[in-house]
Design a protein around this motif. Structure first.
Motif, short mmCIF file in Angstrom:
data_model
loop_
_atom_site.label_atom_id
_atom_site.label_comp_id
_atom_site.label_asym_id
_atom_site.label_seq_id
_atom_site.Cartn_x
_atom_site.Cartn_y
_atom_site.Cartn_z
N ARG A 24 0.96 -1.29 -0.07
CA ARG A 24 0.10 -0.26 0.14
C ARG A 24 1.18 1.26 -0.23
O ARG A 24 0.35 2.10 -0.30
N GLY A 25 1.63 0.70 0.52
CA GLY A 25 3.25 2.45 0.61
C GLY A 25 3.90 2.32 -0.31
O GLY A 25 3.46 3.68 -0.64
N LEU A 26 4.24 1.63 -0.40
CA LEU A 26 4.09 1.71 -2.19
C LEU A 26 4.26 2.43 -3.67
O LEU A 26 3.60 3.30 -4.16
N ASN A 27 2.72 2.21 -3.40
CA ASN A 27 1.36 2.60 -4.20
C ASN A 27 1.09 3.64 -4.19
O ASN A 27 0.82 4.48 -4.49
N ALA A 28 1.33 4.24 -2.66
CA ALA A 28 1.18 5.68 -2.59
C ALA A 28 2.20 6.60 -3.13
O ALA A 28 2.19 7.79 -3.04
N LEU A 29 3.27 5.89 -2.79
CA LEU A 29 4.25 6.66 -3.56
C LEU A 29 5.01 6.72 -4.72
O LEU A 29 5.83 7.24 -5.85
N GLY A 30 3.92 5.95 -5.89
CA GLY A 30 3.99 5.92 -7.00
C GLY A 30 4.20 4.54 -7.48
O GLY A 30 4.89 4.96 -8.83
N GLY A 31 4.69 3.90 -7.08
CA GLY A 31 5.25 2.50 -7.18
C GLY A 31 3.85 1.48 -8.35
O GLY A 31 2.88 1.84 -8.64
N GLU A 32 4.65 2.15 -9.13
CA GLU A 32 3.67 0.64 -10.67
C GLU A 32 4.06 -0.57 -10.93
O GLU A 32 5.11 -0.76 -11.18
N ALA A 62 7.33 4.63 8.11
CA ALA A 62 6.66 5.58 7.72
C ALA A 62 5.96 5.59 6.33
O ALA A 62 4.64 5.07 5.87
N VAL A 63 6.84 4.32 5.57
CA VAL A 63 6.03 3.63 4.19
C VAL A 63 4.81 3.12 4.61
O VAL A 63 3.94 3.34 4.04
N CYS A 64 4.81 1.85 5.51
CA CYS A 64 3.50 1.02 5.39
C CYS A 64 2.87 2.06 6.30
O CYS A 64 1.47 1.60 6.83
N GLU A 65 2.75 3.17 6.79
CA GLU A 65 2.28 3.95 7.60
C GLU A 65 0.57 5.01 6.63
O GLU A 65 0.34 5.39 6.78
N LEU A 66 1.57 4.86 5.25
CA LEU A 66 0.87 5.45 4.19
C LEU A 66 -0.70 5.47 3.93
O LEU A 66 -0.97 6.14 3.48
N ALA A 67 -0.62 3.47 3.82
CA ALA A 67 -2.08 3.39 3.08
C ALA A 67 -2.92 3.95 2.38
O ALA A 67 -3.45 4.52 2.10
N GLY A 68 -1.56 3.44 0.86
CA GLY A 68 -2.43 3.77 -0.02
C GLY A 68 -3.49 2.55 -0.84
O GLY A 68 -3.73 2.10 0.29
N GLU A 69 -3.35 2.79 -1.65
CA GLU A 69 -4.77 1.87 -1.86
C GLU A 69 -4.05 -0.07 -2.33
O GLU A 69 -3.55 0.22 -2.11
#
Length: 588
Positions: free
Chosen positions: A46-54, A150-157
């Motif tokens: 989810r965190g990677l997703n929030a950072l723009g990971g695709e 912090a990445v793990c707490e970004l809660a992206g989609e």
């Protein structure tokens, strides 16, 4: 089926069973359950997703073995990204090369020491957008760096992985003994075919515990010490470092353990050293125990049942001689697995005499990696086992081992020319290794094709068998045979310093001045005698006629060995050029 779907199935199946174990500094081992690991992977993805990971983004990993490594791997795969693992021992320049060549968008580093490497070359990597660090940073976090937690707490989609089995899962850069490393593209299907082949031969289950210390950036540990156990419900305990393996074995009590031959050679050397320092009575008991164990081993290898008397003697030898060795491994070991380099047959035979089976396998990064392997139901010392199910292996006319099947890589990243050089029009991958397949179907490696020495008289010499035989001497630790375009063979030899110093002292030779001791006539004659005695079964042109004793081991730190402890022959030849020329005065 993909690696992430297999992982999620394992999380569902094994739930609260322990998946990983790690040891914080100054603490004790702590377990992480399959459920907890699954939750961490979800949070990181989810965190990677929030950072723009695709999908198809390259996520590099520069870290020692630890839980975050596993979480990053599966979390990246869940968003469809491609992981690019790197050895933690690489220099900043080497890291920069891989980041640029792979076009990495994100890199995960373990410590501030690793962060310094990336920071030093960051401006040279235009594709790099984000650095994630596992350890907490003291003070202000640099720009463009974010903490793992912090990445793990970004809660992206959250989204289901869109990866397919034919998609690239990872790009692994070969450590290489010459030239720049090449990026090996391995798909989900590559790994899964190898996982299933290995699991069909070796029973790994929820009751197993593996101690992981070989770098996860190497495909051997990635497959055998990461994917296979996690997809089987086993637990992986991470060693604190390569220097604490002995202690961690006692703490973890592994049932299965993967290593390169050097660990087993070191254990063997320490055992022999302790015996030499013991009383004559203890030495006699030890040698008796080994002879009994060897007799039992020989019977088993021939498919026979050892006699009742031999079994009784074995029980006594086990208590008197081998109990401490088994205790040192934790006491629960089912077997060791050896790979990455050639295991001397004498080492395998010694450990089996002690009641510990070492199963040697063979493969390359380009083959995901396993091509052949010994397993508990079928093994033969001196070989790397029979080919695993579902693949093809054949020997070319020039002796090169070829293989074809679902385990063969997709190709080298951005290097179609290099790919075409190793995968022919019929799909056969050319391993670069010379070998044979014996009458029982076991594969035996002779040497690397590029390592073959051609003497000035036209004779071809494979150095590996010679080197493997010489390191059986208790006085020789490392050796590199040379002689291309020369009249005969010579060798650079690293002695077993402790054993040689002890011998020198016993023979009235000053052992405090190491360089002087190595040049002493008696020491030179002693090593020459060891060489002669160990090469009695080799042809005349395979005899090592001259040698130079080195006062320092070959090492990764001096760029003389790869991270998997293979000799960088070209580097060593260049570094010790004067010493080599000195062994061939007639050519100068």
């Amino acid at each position: 089926m993909t690696l992430i779907s297999m992982f999620e199935d394992a999380v569902q199946q094994y739930g609260n069973k322990p998946a990983l174990a790690h040891k914080p500094k100054g603490g004790t081992y702590q377990d992480i359950s399959y459920t907890e690991l699954g939750e961490s992977v979800d949070a990181f993805s989810r965190g990677l997703n929030a950072l723009g990971g695709e999908k198809d983004d390259r996520v590099a990993i520069l870290s020692e073995n630890r839980p975050e490594w596993a979480i990053t791997d599966f979390g990246s795969l869940k968003v469809g990204a491609i992981t690019v693992p790197m050895f933690s021992t690489l220099t900043a320049a080497q890291v920069g090369y891989i980041l640029k060549d792979s076009g990495a968008k994100i890199i995960c580093v373990s410590t501030e020491k690793q962060l310094e490497k990336v920071s030093a070359i960051r401006d040279e990597v235009p594709t790099l957008e984000q650095i994630i660090i596992f350890d907490p940073i003291e003070g202000e976090t640099p720009e463009g760096v974010i903490q793992f937690d912090a990445v793990c707490e970004l809660a992206g989609e959250e989204s289901d992985s869109t990866a397919s089995e034919d998609d690239i899962a990872t790009i692994i850069y070969t450590s290489g003994t010459t030239g720049n490393p090449k990026g090996v593209m391995l798909t989900h299907a590559n790994f899964i075919s190898n996982v299933e082949a290995c699991k069909s031969l070796i029973d790994v289950s929820e009751t197993d515990v593996l101690l992981s210390f070989l770098p996860l950036s190497h495909v051997f540990e990635r497959l055998g010490g990461h994917y296979v156990p996690l997809f089987s419900g086993a637990q992986i305990a991470y060693a604190e470092s390569t220097f604490t393996v002995a202690q961690n074995m006692k703490e973890v009590a592994p049932t299965v353990m993967l290593s390169v031959p050097r660990l087993y050679e070191t254990m063997h050397e320490r055992i022999l050293r302790a015996v030499q320092e013991g009383s004559p009575v203890k030495q006699k008991i030890f040698h008796w125990g080994v002879s009994v164990g060897s007799a039992v081993s020989s019977a088993i290898q021939q498919g026979k049942n050892p006699s009742a008397i031999l079994r009784l003697q074995q029980g006594i030898a086990d208590k008197l001689v081998f109990a401490k060795l088994k205790e040192a491994t934790g006491g629960k070991l089912r077997f060791f697995v050896s790979g990455g380099a050639a295991l001397p047959q004498s080492i395998a035979e010694f450990f089996h005499a002690a009641g510990i089976l070492i199963l040697e396998g063979y493969g390359l990064t380009e083959t995901s990696p396993v091509i052949s392997m010994n397993h508990p139901g079928k093994w033969k010392f001196g070989t790397v086992g029979a080919q695993v199910p579902g693949i093809e292996v054949q020997i070319a006319e020039d002796g090169e081992i070829l293989t074809r099947g679902p385990h063969v890589m997709k190709g080298y990243f951005n290097n179609d020319t290099a790919t075409a050089e190793v995968i022919d029009a019929d799909g056969w991958f050319h391993t670069g290794d010379i070998g044979i397949i014996d009458a029982d179907g076991f594969v035996k490696i002779t040497d690397r094709k590029k390592n073959i020495i051609v003497l000035s008289n036209g004779k071809n010499v494979a150095p590996q068998p010679i080197e493997s035989e010489l390191v059986r001497s208790p006085f020789i630790s490392q050796v590199m045979v040379i002689g291309s375009e020369r009249k005969n063979l010579a060798a650079l030899i690293v002695p077993n310093f402790d054993a040689l110093k002890a011998w020198a002292s016993e023979n009235g030779i000053n052992a405090t001045d190491l360089p002087a001791m190595l040049q002493a006539r008696e020491v030179q004659q002693h090593i020459q005698s060891e060489i002669r005695n160990h090469l009695t079964d080799f042809a005349d042109f395979e005899q090592v006629r001259r040698f130079t004793l080195l006062d320092k081991e070959f090492s990764q730190e001096d760029d003389e060995m790869t991270p998997t402890l293979k000799l960088k022959r070209n580097v060593i030849i260049e570094k010790y050029g004067d010493a080599i020329d000195g062994m061939y005065p007639e050519d100068s």
